[in-house]
Design a protein around this motif. Structure first.
Motif, PDB file in Angstrom:
ATOM      1  N   ALA A  23       0.825  -1.208   0.000  1.00 28.08           N
ATOM      2  CA  ALA A  23       0.000   0.000   0.000  1.00 28.08           C
ATOM      3  C   ALA A  23       0.859   1.257   0.000  1.00 28.08           C
ATOM      4  O   ALA A  23       0.551   2.234  -0.701  1.00 28.08           O
ATOM      5  N   SER A  27       1.016   3.879  -3.078  1.00 22.42           N
ATOM      6  CA  SER A  27       0.674   5.282  -2.817  1.00 22.42           C
ATOM      7  C   SER A  27       1.774   6.223  -3.294  1.00 22.42           C
ATOM      8  O   SER A  27       1.490   7.265  -3.895  1.00 22.42           O
ATOM      9  N   TRP A  31       1.365   8.946  -6.280  1.00 26.76           N
ATOM     10  CA  TRP A  31       1.627  10.357  -5.997  1.00 26.76           C
ATOM     11  C   TRP A  31       2.650  10.918  -6.990  1.00 26.76           C
ATOM     12  O   TRP A  31       2.490  12.012  -7.508  1.00 26.76           O
TER      13      TRP A  31
END
Length: 78
Positions: A23, A27, A31
């Motif tokens: 995760a 992420s 981003w």
């Protein structure tokens, strides 16, 4: 329950650690690669969060019984 036989928290299991790591990596990638898209959609995500929070946070307080008062049978408090 005996401490030696207690089940560990999900986050301390190998699967939980791997899921957390995946995760975090996903992420960071999203981003870096899609920052402009994310920032453009952020106001809509905040607006979408309002009804979702309303739905999921209202299940613990017992419903919408506005104005319901307990009956006192006409006896004064004292």
């Amino acid at each position: 329950m005996d401490q030696q036989h207690a089940r560990p928290s999900f986050w301390k299991t190998p699967f939980g650690i791997a899921a957390s790591l995946i995760a975090v990596v996903a992420s960071v990638y999203l981003w870096i690669a899609h920052r402009d898209h994310f920032l453009a959609l952020l106001p809509f995500a905040i607006l979408a969060a309002c009804p979702l929070m309303h739905v999921f946070m209202h299940r613990g307080h017992g419903g919408h019984a506005h104005g319901a008062k307990p009956k006192n049978n006409g006896t004064p408090r004292g």
